[in-house]
Design a protein around this motif. Structure first.
Motif: not given
Length: 451
Positions: A62-73
């Protein structure tokens, strides 16, 4: 400059913070520590930014929005395993990769650039490690390197020998590598260590086993790579940031009467010859123009202060406040979403919300704009050179014309024309001798009760 991507590790649980808020979202100078880091990396214009998330994933997304891609560890099996999770997100990318940590927010763009530059020196190291030499090496992992900075071994403190622990060059955890090298090396990292985890540092040792060398770049400021894992370390980081910003402000021509008592926000903008007295706090979104004065114990947020304007002492400027040139806001005045025109004054004990005050208007002590009816906000407009007497209530929506006078103690609910005097008071009732008779009666009653 070669194209590069950043991988930011932020999957840790942050249990030592003892907070429901994700560790890397805790603010420093009003800005999440993760955003400090991303802003520094952003100055180098990365082609991709990948944030590795775990616990508190939803908060980060939610905080990042479209500023970065996330991946789950998930599960979390060490820093090497965390970086591996970004491989799919960077599929097809052939540039350099810079590995950063979300809880190490103060890494300078120049330091990041030096790591990337070192990758492309003639000896072409497989991995570049950012090292540092703290006053006390504590339990940091060690970087064993020769005089030219070529790494012979990386070792975690728990796995280090006594001789290796005597080395003072420590591993910050930050690294750079070419993408094709990084993920090939990670695929060959094992977990035969005291923690049973896949350590990122082991990519250096794998490269060494291949006959390839890695290199260390050393920061000259150990505070740059300080991690934040507890509330105390967060407070230390805040203090570090504030000290730097105060020094920067004074170097740029701002006078701070008691620097250690002034607190800035990450985006505070100050002009030249600004004077700031003790115990002033700047929230986000404040701009102060040349020659303005902010007096003691004032709090400003989301406000613009014009040239030669004066604020305080004990004033509060809330978001949407604009003070134009030479405007004055005095003690115990609160302003929200209002503009004070050139030379306008509200010297003491006043609330001005949702208002436009014209140039050279004077707002008397105890004046308030009644801007909220319980459902909607309404605006008050006060013309140039208008005089609002003390203890007046301006019931919005209402317009006070230029050069108009509102008599002290008035409750104004209808527009006042330019040049008009408006007096809204109940007729005074006079009863001669009433107070004397009242006092006599009450004294007799009091005396009777004592008997």
């Amino acid at each position: 400059m070669n194209s590069f991507a950043t991988i930011i590790l932020a999957a840790g649980k942050g249990t030592r913070m003892k907070s429901d808020l994700h560790k890397v979202l805790h603010p420093i100078a009003g800005r999440p520590m993760l955003d400090h880091l991303m802003a520094s990396a952003g100055e180098l214009k990365p082609a991709h930014t990948v944030v590795v998330v775990g616990a508190g994933r939803e908060q980060l997304e939610n905080a990042l929005g479209d500023r970065a891609r996330t991946c789950l560890q998930e599960p979390q099996l060490g820093t090497g395993h965390a970086v591996q999770q970004a491989q799919d997100a960077l599929a097809g990318f052939s540039g350099d990769v810079l590995i950063l940590y979300g809880d190490v927010p103060f890494v300078r763009p120049a330091t990041m650039q030096s790591m990337l530059d070192r990758l492309h020196q003639p000896d072409a190291p497989a991995v570049v490690v950012l090292g540092f030499e703290p006053d006390d090496a504590l339990q940091y992992g060690r970087v064993i390197a020769d005089a030219e900075g070529r790494i012979t071994k990386m070792v975690e403190f728990k796995d280090a020998s006594a001789e290796e622990r005597a080395c003072t060059l420590c591993n910050s955890g930050l690294m750079a590598a070419r993408s094709e090298d990084l993920f090939d090396l990670l695929a060959r990292v094992g977990n035969d260590n005291a923690q049973g985890e896949y350590y990122l540092v082991d990519i250096v040792n794998v490269a060494n086993a291949d006959g390839r060398r890695s290199a260390v770049v050393t920061t000259d400021d150990p505070a740059e790579v300080a991690g934040i894992n507890s509330r105390k370390e967060l407070a230390d980081a805040e203090r570090q940031w504030q000290e730097f910003r105060r020094d920067e402000a004074m170097a740029d021509g701002v006078s701070l009467k008691a620097p250690e008592t002034v607190f800035f926000s990450w985006d505070t903008k100050l002009g030249r010859d600004v004077t700031i007295e003790p115990n002033v706090v700047f929230g986000p979104g404040v701009t102060v123009a040349d020659n303005a004065t902010i007096r003691a114990f004032s709090h400003l947020e989301g406000a613009s202060v014009g040239e030669f304007a004066s604020v305080g002492p004990y004033a509060r400027l809330r978001p949407g406040t604009v003070l134009e040139e030479s405007a004055k806001v005095g003690n115990f005045v609160e302003i929200k979403n209002a503009t004070m025109g050139k030379g306008a004054k509200a010297s003491h004990l006043t609330y001005l919300g949702d208002a436009k005050i014209g140039a050279d208007a004077n707002i008397g002590a105890g004046t308030i704009t009644c801007n909220y009816d319980g459902y909607f906000k309404h605006q008050t407009v006060i013309g140039e050179r208008a005089f609002i007497g003390s203890n007046s209530s301006l019931i919005a929506p209402v317009n006070i014309g230029a050069d108009a006078i509102v008599a002290a103690g008035s409750a104004v609910s209808r527009d006042v024309d330019a040049g008009e005097l408006r007096m809204v008071r109940a007729e005074q009732l006079v009863k001669p001798g009433w107070a004397d008779r009242f006092h006599d009666t009450m004294k007799k009653k009091k005396a009777a009760r004592r008997k």
